[in-house]
Design a protein around this motif. Structure first.
Motif, PDB file in Angstrom:
ATOM      1  N   UNK A  89       0.797  -1.242   0.000  1.00 56.70           N
ATOM      2  CA  UNK A  89       0.000   0.000   0.000  1.00 56.70           C
ATOM      3  C   UNK A  89       0.827   1.288   0.000  1.00 56.70           C
ATOM      4  N   UNK A  90       2.011   1.277   0.620  1.00 56.76           N
ATOM      5  CA  UNK A  90       2.834   2.486   0.672  1.00 56.76           C
ATOM      6  C   UNK A  90       3.370   2.906  -0.692  1.00 56.76           C
ATOM      7  N   UNK A  91       3.334   2.021  -1.672  1.00 54.78           N
ATOM      8  CA  UNK A  91       3.810   2.370  -3.018  1.00 54.78           C
ATOM      9  C   UNK A  91       2.925   3.445  -3.636  1.00 54.78           C
ATOM     10  N   UNK A  92       1.666   3.504  -3.231  1.00 59.06           N
ATOM     11  CA  UNK A  92       0.727   4.476  -3.810  1.00 59.06           C
ATOM     12  C   UNK A  92       1.224   5.904  -3.639  1.00 59.06           C
ATOM     13  N   UNK A  93       1.896   6.199  -2.522  1.00 58.11           N
ATOM     14  CA  UNK A  93       2.387   7.556  -2.264  1.00 58.11           C
ATOM     15  C   UNK A  93       3.910   7.644  -2.305  1.00 58.11           C
ATOM     16  N   UNK A  94       4.562   6.561  -2.671  1.00 55.62           N
ATOM     17  CA  UNK A  94       6.025   6.535  -2.688  1.00 55.62           C
ATOM     18  C   UNK A  94       6.568   7.335  -3.864  1.00 55.62           C
ATOM     19  N   UNK A  95       7.766   7.850  -3.690  1.00 52.48           N
ATOM     20  CA  UNK A  95       8.461   8.508  -4.797  1.00 52.48           C
ATOM     21  C   UNK A  95       9.237   7.433  -5.556  1.00 52.48           C
ATOM     22  N   UNK A  96       9.375   7.632  -6.855  1.00 55.63           N
ATOM     23  CA  UNK A  96      10.055   6.662  -7.679  1.00 55.63           C
ATOM     24  C   UNK A  96      11.284   7.292  -8.302  1.00 55.63           C
ATOM     25  N   UNK A  97      12.402   6.583  -8.240  1.00 57.94           N
ATOM     26  CA  UNK A  97      13.621   7.023  -8.902  1.00 57.94           C
ATOM     27  C   UNK A  97      14.052   5.931  -9.872  1.00 57.94           C
ATOM     28  N   UNK A  98      14.738   6.351 -10.894  1.00 55.74           N
ATOM     29  CA  UNK A  98      15.229   5.375 -11.851  1.00 55.74           C
ATOM     30  C   UNK A  98      14.803   5.753 -13.254  1.00 55.74           C
ATOM     31  N   UNK A  99      15.213   5.015 -14.184  1.00 56.15           N
ATOM     32  CA  UNK A  99      15.878   3.729 -14.061  1.00 56.15           C
ATOM     33  C   UNK A  99      17.374   3.865 -13.816  1.00 56.15           C
ATOM     34  N   UNK A 100      17.914   2.939 -13.064  1.00 52.75           N
ATOM     35  CA  UNK A 100      19.342   2.854 -12.791  1.00 52.75           C
ATOM     36  C   UNK A 100      19.847   1.605 -13.496  1.00 52.75           C
ATOM     37  N   UNK A 101      20.852   1.756 -14.332  1.00 50.39           N
ATOM     38  CA  UNK A 101      21.416   0.628 -15.066  1.00 50.39           C
ATOM     39  C   UNK A 101      22.358  -0.134 -14.148  1.00 50.39           C
ATOM     40  N   UNK A 102      22.005  -1.368 -13.813  1.00 45.23           N
ATOM     41  CA  UNK A 102      22.847  -2.186 -12.939  1.00 45.23           C
ATOM     42  C   UNK A 102      23.770  -3.097 -13.739  1.00 45.23           C
ATOM     43  N   UNK A 103      23.671  -3.035 -15.053  1.00 44.08           N
ATOM     44  CA  UNK A 103      24.462  -3.902 -15.910  1.00 44.08           C
ATOM     45  C   UNK A 103      23.677  -5.130 -16.348  1.00 44.08           C
ATOM     46  N   UNK A 104      22.771  -5.601 -15.490  1.00 45.11           N
ATOM     47  CA  UNK A 104      21.949  -6.760 -15.824  1.00 45.11           C
ATOM     48  C   UNK A 104      20.470  -6.412 -15.890  1.00 45.11           C
TER      49      UNK A 104
END
Length: 72
Positions: free
Chosen positions: A43-58
């Protein structure tokens, strides 16, 4: 004359929330659609901030961070 062949591939997406790695439910969904799909389980994703995309190589990592605030 030598020729060079380029090979392209797309990196899979992964989502991280509260230290939990969540695999991509459907690569064709938008980020907002993934957020809507995950909200009943997290449920906390509804108000969460999102960052990315971050390239991890895979993979391409999108991170959801809880919104921090004080209650009234």
């Amino acid at each position: 004359m030598a020729t060079t062949t380029l090979k392209t591939s797309s990196l899979p997406r992964e989502f991280v929330f509260n230290g939990t790695r969540i695999p991509d439910p459907d690569p064709w969904m938008s980020i907002e659609q993934v957020r809507d799909l995950l909200t009943p389980s997290y449920p906390d994703i509804a108000t969460a901030t999102m960052t990315g995309p971050e390239d991890t190589g895979t993979s391409l990592r999108y991170t959801f961070a809880r919104a921090i605030g004080s209650k009234g």
